[in-house]
Enzyme design. Structure first.
Site, PDB file in Angstrom:
ATOM      1  N   SER A   1       0.821  -1.215   0.000  1.00  0.00           N
ATOM      2  CA  SER A   1       0.000   0.000   0.000  1.00  0.00           C
ATOM      3  C   SER A   1       0.853   1.262   0.000  1.00  0.00           C
ATOM      4  CB  SER A   1      -0.939   0.087   1.206  1.00  0.00           C
ATOM      5  OG  SER A   1      -1.763  -1.035   1.309  1.00  0.00           O
TER       6      SER A   1
ATOM      7  N   ASP B   1       7.285  -8.478  11.582  1.00  0.00           N
ATOM      8  CA  ASP B   1       7.384  -9.932  11.744  1.00  0.00           C
ATOM      9  C   ASP B   1       6.645 -10.341  13.007  1.00  0.00           C
ATOM     10  OD1 ASP B   1       8.050 -12.570  11.812  1.00  0.00           O
ATOM     11  OD2 ASP B   1      10.219 -12.292  11.652  1.00  0.00           O
TER      12      ASP B   1
ATOM     13  N   VAL C   1       5.175 -13.658  13.157  1.00  0.00           N
ATOM     14  CA  VAL C   1       5.044 -15.114  13.075  1.00  0.00           C
ATOM     15  C   VAL C   1       6.428 -15.732  13.232  1.00  0.00           C
ATOM     16  CG1 VAL C   1       4.421 -17.068  11.608  1.00  0.00           C
ATOM     17  CG2 VAL C   1       3.020 -14.997  11.567  1.00  0.00           C
ATOM     18  N   ASP C   2       6.521 -16.767  14.065  1.00  0.00           N
ATOM     19  CA  ASP C   2       7.784 -17.475  14.267  1.00  0.00           C
ATOM     20  C   ASP C   2       7.559 -18.970  14.132  1.00  0.00           C
ATOM     21  OD1 ASP C   2       9.841 -15.374  15.186  1.00  0.00           O
ATOM     22  OD2 ASP C   2       8.103 -14.932  16.431  1.00  0.00           O
TER      23      ASP C   2
END
Length: 799
Positions: A250, A322, A324-325
């Site tokens: 975007s 970030d 998400v792991d």
């Protein structure tokens, strides 16, 4: 003879009756934009004025009535879209489309979105004003389901309409949060590269924070082993086939009064989302004595994600942080139902699920959960290898207050109230852009951020006993990147690297600086911005970076190896200003060249499958420019050869030669025919449009379209062997809000307001969009009523 005539007349009558029946059937399927409709639980009459583009302007005497009306009119135009979106996170696609979607349903069920939604709804305060309005909105949807015509997609897929509940709303939000995340595409791929090729091959991929790129700057006033590499490859492919919008990027900028011609704030926003039909946003303007908003709504969500009124305006871009792991788990060699923790082996949690499948028996499946999250092995075919991988996602681990946040944003009247709602957005990460009539401009990176030590690489799957702890060290919202009324007198976001957070550069999947660099380049020197110049900027198709890449690569071209056509083209490229208009030959050659450049550099090490996945990552886009200046990269050598040690010059020349050869094959030797309009197109695809006989009815397009990858008018596409670029994502709306003339602020949708193919507003904006045109976002009540195309009166049900 008389018998034949009688048969002929009989067949004619049957044909006429059949035609009349089809006409009546189609007529009944059309949205009803006029007349009267009784609504249950409505307290007072609500007037809905439809403008020339089918946008409802809703006037009610209280908010509950207005939101109940919104639910009804939203469902009338977008019920199929609502149905599709609510089914993704809850694992309901196979029930509609059959066994091919079972893997996708398994994946989404394992993410735990639906389970988290149930917990959230069970703990809601029913007296909360946002909950009250959300239920009113659902009442409107459900009355249309009960009494309105059934969209044709329900007939074609054979599914029944079912009432909407609050869990559906949160499931749709959960799907949005997933579609923002890039970790699923990136972390396993990078882990494989690291284990297969070694850490030296990661160095030149530019996966970390970049201290040399264009940053979004903070400003706070003093008063304020062998695994498959892409865990979502199959899932994304399935959703792509269904043409479900994925959120990808975007642009937005907000210009302060010091830099505008009329001394008032101007907000520009164009969220980049996967193209589909219907398009993602539903516009609605609501007016009550205590609430006024012109908003952009996701199907099934009552409160707008983008909106403005006479006091303030806001928009969004994707933060790309970030959140998400992935963790390897070590199973007990004597019991595969246990895994290792700091306290020894413990039992996995076993989760049982049922998936309904069209034209087939239900499928029962189970998956394991560790303390980190679901074990993804065995859930979808693309996850291979014996080492269990767990996914930790902050979205499902924290209290979900996203709907509360959207309610707060839409009901704020000033900057202070607006800021109060922002900390409630824990995920997905969003850049929230703000401007108001008082002259304030602001940017807030919203997400629950947490401390990540420098020693932890969040882009790789964590080994057993490593990685971030379960109990994260959370930052307060005040530490998030943000800027309020900075000295530059503008704020912007283009999904690029944000400034430091608590003394650190926060890990993320940020896009390259290309759009950001161009935005700053245009905003910085100009101090007389108005609506017209802002609308020109939001449709800008010039890259500030691509000509620099060409200059770096062209230095290595051996002109003695070039044909006459090649010499002509390279000279033209050296003069190119980076413009992606329809007539550009250079844009075509550049992108064909870059594809072969990437292929010849990376495919020998990665192989076909990994290379294809590599092409779908953000870091691939980020590395193109710096790699064009790095002659010592380990990637230059072609590992498939033994007699030659390749270098950068060899790869650059080989790639250019292959690009010219392929263009000659496609269009002939005359390079004047290699125009961008011949390779770059857009088609808005509907899931039912996959059926060839129905494609022209449900799909919109195709059209040649200007713009390209990572220019402001970001018409993105994937690189592949064909060299033809079908635009997959781009501006889901272009929107300019000018506080000096709020009633004449402008916008556009990619296709049309309605998702009903029998509506005149199904695709009435499509050609305007392709041409970069706009239409008014009407807010003046007298003008709206005077020029209304039709009026729908919603009245209380008389018992």
């Amino acid at each position: 003879m008389r018998t034949l005539k009688r048969i002929g007349k009989f067949l004619l009558v049957i044909l006429v009756l059949l035609t009349i029946g089809i006409v009546i059937f189609i007529y009944k399927l059309k949205p009803d934009y006029s007349g009267e409709q009784e609504l249950v639980q409505l307290d007072k009459e609500v007037s809905v004025y439809y403008d020339n583009y089918g946008i409802p302007h809703i006037y009610g005497e209280n908010e509950k009535d207005a939101f109940r009306a919104l639910g009804y009119v939203h469902a009338q135009d977008r019920l199929w879209q609502m149905e599709l979106l609510r089914r993704i996170a809850s694992g309901g696609l196979s029930e509609v489309f059959g066994k091919d979607l079972v893997g996708t349903d398994k994946f989404f069920l394992s993410l735990g979105i639906a389970d988290a939604s149930k917990i959230t709804v069970a703990n809601l305060d029913e007296d909360n004003e946002g909950v009250v309005l959300a239920r009113a909105y659902l009442d409107g949807i459900n009355q249309f389901i009960a009494e309105g015509p059934t969209p044709i997609e329900f007939y074609l897929t054979g599914i029944d309409k079912e009432e909407f509940v609050l869990e559906d709303m949160y499931n749709t939000i959960g799907y949005m949060a997933f579609s923002f995340a890039m970790a699923h595409k990136t972390d396993p791929l990078l882990t494989t590269i690291n284990s297969k090729l070694g850490p030296d091959y990661l160095k030149d991929l530019h996966i970390g924070s970049d201290v040399t790129t264009e940053w979004i700057k903070n400003f706070k006033p003093s008063q304020n082993d062998s695994i498959q590499n892409n865990l979502t490859a199959t899932v994304n492919k399935a959703l792509g086939v269904l043409n479900v919008p994925l959120f990808e990027g975007s642009n937005s900028w907000v210009i302060g009064p010091e830099k505008t011609k009329n001394g008032k704030v101007i907000l520009a926003n164009d969220p980049h989302i996967g193209f589909a039909q219907p398009s993602v946003w539903f516009e609605a303007h609501i007016e009550t004595p205590n609430y006024s908003k012109y908003g952009y709504h996701i199907a099934g969500i009552p409160f707008p994600l983008l909106a403005h009124n006479r006091k303030s305006a806001y928009g969004i871009t994707m933060f790309e942080n970030d959140d998400v792991d992935f963790y390897y788990e070590q199973e007990n060699p004597d019991n595969d139902k246990q895994y290792l923790t700091p306290n020894g082996y413990v039992a996995y949690e076993i989760v049982n699920k049922t998936i309904k499948v069209k034209d087939s028996a239900d499928i029962e499946f189970t998956y394991k959960k560790s303390i980190h999250g679901p074990i993804l092995n065995g859930i979808a075919d693309q996850i291979q290898g014996d080492r269990p991988i767990a996914m930790s996602w902050i979205y499902t681990q924290m209290d979900n207050k996203v709907i509360d946040a959207l309610f707060g944003l839409s009901h704020s009247n000033n900057l202070k109230e607006f800021k109060t709602a922002l900390p409630k957005i824990h995920a997905p990460g969003l850049n929230i852009m703000y401007g108001d009539v008082k002259g304030n401009v602001a940017w807030f990176a919203t997400a629950q951020l947490y401390n990540i030590p420098d020693s932890v690489n969040t882009k790789l799957i964590y080994e057993v006993g490593e990685g971030l702890p379960l109990q994260k060290d959370l930052f307060s919202f005040n530490e998030n990147p943000q800027a309020i009324n900075p000295p530059s007198h503008y704020v912007y976001s283009a999904n690029n690297q944000p400034d430091s957070i608590a003394g650190m550069l926060y890990p993320g999947y940020y896009l390259p600086e290309n759009r950001a660099k161009r935005i700053v380049e245009l905003l910085e020197p100009k101090n007389d911005w108005d609506k017209d110049s802002a609308s020109e900027m939001i449709t800008d198709v010039t890259s500030s970076v691509d000509p620099i890449i060409i200059a770096d690569l062209a230095k290595l071209i051996d002109i003695n190896l070039l044909s006459e056509t090649g010499l002509k083209v390279i000279d033209s490229l050296k003069m190119w200003n980076g413009n992606y208009n329809l007539q550009s030959v250079e844009a075509t050659v550049f992108n064909r060249w870059i594809y072969y450049y990437l292929k010849n550099t990376f495919k020998d090490e990665l192989g076909e499958e990994l290379f294809t996945q590599f092409l779908g990552t953000h870091f691939m886009k980020r590395l193109i420019a710096p790699l064009s200046r790095n002659e010592s990269s380990v990637w230059w050598d072609d590992v498939s050869t033994t007699d030659v040690t390749e270098n950068m010059q060899y790869i650059v020349n080989k790639s250019f030669s292959e690009a010219i050869t392929s263009l000659k094959k496609d269009f002939g030797k005359n390079s004047e025919k290699w125009k961008w309009k011949n390779v770059h197109t857009i088609e808005h695809a509907h899931p039912i449009g996959q059926i060839a006989a129905l494609r022209s009815f449900f799909n919109v397009g195709p059209y040649p379209i200007e713009g390209g990858r990572e220019v402001i008018n970001n018409m993105s596409f994937s690189y592949d062997e064909t060299g033809f670029y079908k635009t997959s994502s781009g501006p889901s709306t272009r929107r300019i809000v000018d506080f000096s003339d709020i009633e004449n602020s402008i916008s556009i949708l990619p296709t049309g307001q309605s998702g009903n193919p029998f509506s005149k507003h199904y695709k009435d904006q499509a050609e305007m969009y392709v041409k970069g045109k706009f239409r008014k976002m009407m807010m003046n009540e007298d003008e709206i009523k005077k020029n209304a195309e039709s009026t729908l009166m919603l009245i209380p049900l008389v018992k």
